[in-house]
Design a protein around this motif. Structure first.
Motif, PDB file in Angstrom:
ATOM      1  N   ARG A   1      15.940   8.665  42.473  1.00  0.00           N
ATOM      2  CA  ARG A   1      15.416   9.581  43.480  1.00  0.00           C
ATOM      3  C   ARG A   1      14.063  10.139  43.070  1.00  0.00           C
ATOM      4  N   ARG A   2      13.770  10.098  41.772  1.00  0.00           N
ATOM      5  CA  ARG A   2      12.554  10.742  41.275  1.00  0.00           C
ATOM      6  C   ARG A   2      11.434   9.768  40.927  1.00  0.00           C
ATOM      7  N   LEU A   3      11.665   8.453  41.016  1.00  0.00           N
ATOM      8  CA  LEU A   3      10.719   7.541  40.375  1.00  0.00           C
ATOM      9  C   LEU A   3      10.522   6.223  41.124  1.00  0.00           C
ATOM     10  N   LEU A   4       9.230   5.864  41.310  1.00  0.00           N
ATOM     11  CA  LEU A   4       8.815   4.544  41.784  1.00  0.00           C
ATOM     12  C   LEU A   4       8.046   3.857  40.668  1.00  0.00           C
TER      13      LEU A   4
ATOM     14  N   TYR B   1       5.355  18.022  44.574  1.00  0.00           N
ATOM     15  CA  TYR B   1       4.238  17.277  44.005  1.00  0.00           C
ATOM     16  C   TYR B   1       4.713  15.896  43.561  1.00  0.00           C
ATOM     17  N   THR B   2       3.743  15.000  43.361  1.00  0.00           N
ATOM     18  CA  THR B   2       4.022  13.684  42.803  1.00  0.00           C
ATOM     19  C   THR B   2       3.073  13.440  41.646  1.00  0.00           C
ATOM     20  N   ARG B   3       3.622  13.009  40.534  1.00  0.00           N
ATOM     21  CA  ARG B   3       2.828  12.692  39.349  1.00  0.00           C
ATOM     22  C   ARG B   3       2.516  11.198  39.385  1.00  0.00           C
ATOM     23  N   ILE B   4       1.214  10.879  39.424  1.00  0.00           N
ATOM     24  CA  ILE B   4       0.767   9.493  39.551  1.00  0.00           C
ATOM     25  C   ILE B   4       0.255   8.989  38.206  1.00  0.00           C
ATOM     26  N   LEU B   5       0.815   7.867  37.749  1.00  0.00           N
ATOM     27  CA  LEU B   5       0.336   7.195  36.545  1.00  0.00           C
ATOM     28  C   LEU B   5      -0.433   5.955  36.991  1.00  0.00           C
ATOM     29  N   ALA B   6      -1.716   5.918  36.660  1.00  0.00           N
ATOM     30  CA  ALA B   6      -2.560   4.803  37.082  1.00  0.00           C
ATOM     31  C   ALA B   6      -3.430   4.340  35.924  1.00  0.00           C
ATOM     32  N   ALA B   7      -3.765   3.066  35.922  1.00  0.00           N
ATOM     33  CA  ALA B   7      -4.557   2.479  34.848  1.00  0.00           C
ATOM     34  C   ALA B   7      -5.905   3.179  34.699  1.00  0.00           C
ATOM     35  N   GLY B   8      -6.305   3.355  33.427  1.00  0.00           N
ATOM     36  CA  GLY B   8      -7.637   3.863  33.150  1.00  0.00           C
ATOM     37  C   GLY B   8      -7.796   5.363  33.112  1.00  0.00           C
ATOM     38  N   GLY B   9      -6.710   6.114  33.117  1.00  0.00           N
ATOM     39  CA  GLY B   9      -6.839   7.570  33.097  1.00  0.00           C
ATOM     40  C   GLY B   9      -5.523   8.260  32.812  1.00  0.00           C
ATOM     41  N   LYS B  10      -5.590   9.590  32.767  1.00  0.00           N
ATOM     42  CA  LYS B  10      -4.399  10.388  32.514  1.00  0.00           C
ATOM     43  C   LYS B  10      -3.570  10.536  33.792  1.00  0.00           C
TER      44      LYS B  10
ATOM     45  N   LEU C   1       7.142  12.339  47.058  1.00  0.00           N
ATOM     46  CA  LEU C   1       7.353  10.956  46.647  1.00  0.00           C
ATOM     47  C   LEU C   1       7.619  10.064  47.854  1.00  0.00           C
ATOM     48  N   SER C   2       8.286  10.588  48.855  1.00  0.00           N
ATOM     49  CA  SER C   2       8.557   9.804  50.070  1.00  0.00           C
ATOM     50  C   SER C   2       7.264   9.401  50.762  1.00  0.00           C
ATOM     51  N   HIS C   3       6.283  10.301  50.743  1.00  0.00           N
ATOM     52  CA  HIS C   3       4.980   9.970  51.318  1.00  0.00           C
ATOM     53  C   HIS C   3       4.351   8.803  50.569  1.00  0.00           C
ATOM     54  N   TRP C   4       4.399   8.855  49.227  1.00  0.00           N
ATOM     55  CA  TRP C   4       3.815   7.770  48.431  1.00  0.00           C
ATOM     56  C   TRP C   4       4.587   6.469  48.621  1.00  0.00           C
TER      57      TRP C   4
ATOM     58  N   ILE D   1      -0.349  15.449  42.233  1.00  0.00           N
ATOM     59  CA  ILE D   1      -0.877  15.548  43.589  1.00  0.00           C
ATOM     60  C   ILE D   1       0.151  16.228  44.482  1.00  0.00           C
ATOM     61  N   LYS D   2      -0.326  17.156  45.318  1.00  0.00           N
ATOM     62  CA  LYS D   2       0.573  17.869  46.218  1.00  0.00           C
ATOM     63  C   LYS D   2       0.921  16.985  47.408  1.00  0.00           C
TER      64      LYS D   2
END
Length: 264
Positions: free
Chosen positions: A219-222, A185-194, A202-205, A198-199
């Motif tokens: 290796r774990r973070l963008l 999974y990848t944990r996404i932090l985006a403006a305006g929400g929690k 990270l390489s995909h993102w 997402i399954k």
């Protein structure tokens, strides 16, 4: 169901859009306006209304969402079998895990939301070739189905769908602050929400996010440096990073913080 009544050029390729999200239908409609050879003859927001729309408008192409609770876009395919000719299908979905199944059912193509203009142009060219072959009497077969090609990177203004429980929100790719690996999974932090889990890897993102905005600091973070609001050192080993319009900070290790400073 919404069927357009405009006069259509004999050379136009008739298309319908099927998606339960009106905003995403609008997004795709605006993208398709750049391709005058494609004429949208109707829109539907579920499988049943899509089947009725197909019967009325006789499209040559269906841009079809997959997840339309309680429906599934694949449920439409058996309802098309009696048509002659059967319309081509392009799946348009936020979930790349359906790509193999789309290929198995001989879909013309598979697009990931939000649809990138260059990627859509490739699909339109394939569609034009398929229509030309059909007009020349070439029989449809699995060998005519093109190989799926990788998605091109998003632009900063492209909308990214993020599922939060039962709610779906749309965020500009440039307002995603960070992507954090958590196994498959990848944990996404985006403006305006929690933060959203997402399954998808990270390489995909990393391959999809806008080029030049994100730095891979471990290796774990963008991290998107343009979304950083404040940096606060906790101690020698840990640093907190606060982002614009996001309540929750990220805690970085000493090595991650050093790499982050080097990316400015």
């Amino acid at each position: 169901m919404n069927a357009a009544g405009a006069t259509i050029s004999p050379r136009a390729i008739r298309a319908i859009l099927v998606d339960d999200e009106s905003l995403l239908r609008q997004h795709l409609r605006e993208r398709l306006e750049r391709h005058p050879e494609i004429v949208i003859v109707g829109e539907a927001d579920n499988v049943q209304s899509a089947a009725e729309l197909v019967a009325v408008t006789r499209p040559e192409i269906i841009f079809l969402d997959v997840q339309m609770p309680p429906d599934n876009g694949f449920d439409l395919l058996p309802l098309l079998e009696g048509m002659d000719p059967v319309p081509a299908v392009v799946f348009v979905t936020a979930f790349d895990r359906y790509a193999q199944r789309a290929f198995d059912v001989h879909a013309l193509d598979y697009l990931t939301k939000p649809v990138h203009p260059e990627r859509l142009a490739q699909t339109v060219e394939r569609l034009k070739r398929a229509v030309s072959q059909r007009g020349a009497g070439v029989a449809a077969s699995p060998t005519l189905v093109p190989h799926l090609v990788p998605e091109t990177p998003l632009e900063a203004a492209d909308l990214v769908p993020l599922q939060e429980g039962g709610n779906l929100r749309f965020v500009e790719a440039g307002r995603i602050a960070a992507a954090q690996s958590q196994g498959d999974y990848t944990r996404i932090l985006a403006a305006g929400g929690k933060p959203v889990l997402i399954k998808s890897t990270l390489s995909h993102w990393e391959a999809r996010l806008p080029v030049g905005l994100f730095s891979r600091i471990s290796r774990r973070l963008l991290i998107n440096c343009q979304q950083i609001q404040q940096v606060s050192r906790l101690d020698r080993e840990k640093t907190q990073v606060f982002f614009i319009d996001i309540a929750e900070p990220l805690t970085l290790s000493r090595i991650e913080f050093r790499r982050l400073r080097g990316s400015f």
